[in-house]
Design an enzyme around this catalytic site. Sequence first.
Site, PDB file in Angstrom:
ATOM      1  CE  LYS A 159       8.082  -0.453  11.358  1.00  0.00           C
ATOM      2  NZ  LYS A 159       8.654  -0.480  10.006  1.00  0.00           N
ATOM      3  CG  ASN A 215      -0.630  -7.436   3.859  1.00  0.00           C
ATOM      4  OD1 ASN A 215      -1.681  -8.015   3.584  1.00  0.00           O
ATOM      5  ND2 ASN A 215      -0.608  -6.288   4.514  1.00  0.00           N
ATOM      6  CB  SER A 243       5.559   3.042  13.312  1.00  0.00           C
ATOM      7  OG  SER A 243       4.331   3.064  13.995  1.00  0.00           O
ATOM      8  CB  ALA A 244       3.112   7.450  15.404  1.00  0.00           C
ATOM      9  CB  THR A 245       3.704   2.108  17.291  1.00  0.00           C
ATOM     10  OG1 THR A 245       4.700   1.669  16.367  1.00  0.00           O
ATOM     11  CG2 THR A 245       2.339   2.034  16.642  1.00  0.00           C
ATOM     12  CE1 TYR A 256       6.625   6.138   6.681  1.00  0.00           C
ATOM     13  CE2 TYR A 256       5.142   4.287   6.455  1.00  0.00           C
ATOM     14  CZ  TYR A 256       6.244   4.991   6.030  1.00  0.00           C
ATOM     15  OH  TYR A 256       6.944   4.521   4.955  1.00  0.00           O
ATOM     16  CE1 TYR A 294      -3.063   3.079   0.669  1.00  0.00           C
ATOM     17  CE2 TYR A 294      -2.528   2.917   3.003  1.00  0.00           C
ATOM     18  CZ  TYR A 294      -3.156   3.582   1.962  1.00  0.00           C
ATOM     19  OH  TYR A 294      -3.865   4.730   2.212  1.00  0.00           O
ATOM     20  CE1 TYR A 352       5.016  -2.135  12.615  1.00  0.00           C
ATOM     21  CE2 TYR A 352       3.763  -0.585  13.963  1.00  0.00           C
ATOM     22  CZ  TYR A 352       4.432  -0.896  12.790  1.00  0.00           C
ATOM     23  OH  TYR A 352       4.514   0.041  11.790  1.00  0.00           O
ATOM     24  CG  LEU A 354     -11.450   2.914  11.623  1.00  0.00           C
ATOM     25  CD1 LEU A 354     -12.497   1.910  12.086  1.00  0.00           C
ATOM     26  CD2 LEU A 354     -11.392   4.124  12.553  1.00  0.00           C
ATOM     27  CE  LYS A 413       0.132  -2.420   6.594  1.00  0.00           C
ATOM     28  NZ  LYS A 413      -1.178  -2.080   7.114  1.00  0.00           N
TER      29      LYS A 413
END
Length: 389
Positions: free
Chosen positions: A190, A56, A162-164, A215, A31, A186, A238, A122
Amino acid sequence: MAMVNGDASSSYAAASPEPLKRVLVTGGAGYIGSHIVLTLQETRKYKVVSVDNYHNSFPAALTRLNEIAQAALPENATNQEKDSAAVDSHTCDLTNPAQVRAVFEKYGKGGIWGVIHVAAYKSVGESTEVPLTYYLNNVSATVCLLQTMSEFDCVRFVYSSSATVYGTPPIIPIPESTRLKADSPYGKSKIMSETIIQDLCQAEPDRWRAISLRYFNPAGAHPSGLIGEDPRGRPGNLLPLLAHMAVGRVKDPKLRVFGDDYPTPDGTCVRDYLHVMDLAKGHLLALEALAPDSKVFDSCSDPARYKAYNLGKGKGMSVLQIVEAMRNATGYDYKCEVVGRRRGDVPDLTADPALAEAELGFKAPQNLETMCRDLWNWQQKNPDGYGAE
């Protein structure tokens, strides 16, 4: 100054264009990867090399990328411009060192100008169930890739983080100076990868240049509707889940909302959504910041040429706000059912994108309405995604 016959024309003859720079994109059919590839193609300055194992993603995405890029070429396109519109694609598993090495060997030492490393597992929820799988795929594969790059004198690296990595942040909106403390395997994968990249830049400051892009939540699709998000199996995020419900691919009568008792305006989790095309342009800016004449690293506090940037809009949207925006875009009447909180979720992840704006020139102007419209355009035109091809 007087010119002898012929001298003027030769003096002002157009310089031949600079050769295309090869850029390897891992997860190029995915994606985010596919939209990055298209953004690079559109510049006509790069030759994209995609590696993907299609865990994926679908090879059809690359075919469509070539179609979009070729259709955008001018009528009198040069051979070099035509070359920039065609992706070199390789089926490759990044956890297999021999396969990674084979790709680099094809182009030789110095043959690849830079790498944008997007490929990763992810899902926050899935990572809590199979952490070793995530550490192997997200961390070990990154080490293998960096080792191979070093061997082939490819030392420019853009990393999809990632913002995580921030976990439950103490300050909203979140600046890059926030301590890194992920709540899921996850997110931890990162942080580990970012640490490894930074350590490499510290060890060899005269060779390596790297940027990590944290991100927030990419959404939408290319406005053509030819490429978009098509996760294998049930969507874990979502917006694609809402699109699948509206198009009939997911038959659930109700959307499960994980908790409505968070300290947010409506009690549901808040996330910072940005259009995937704006996110992709952020990668182009980061790649260009790795060039020898870039000033981005001049402000580094030590010799290491490494920086991390947030890519987001700086505006949070709650789960219920996203549902309402998709209701307006699709006309589908979503029913919601609140269930318990999900492990690993944090209340609010909203970016402070000021650093990326100031140093990279990054902007994310497209609004939530546009993201939902472009997502629904993709889903309506491709009700079965790429899987129908």
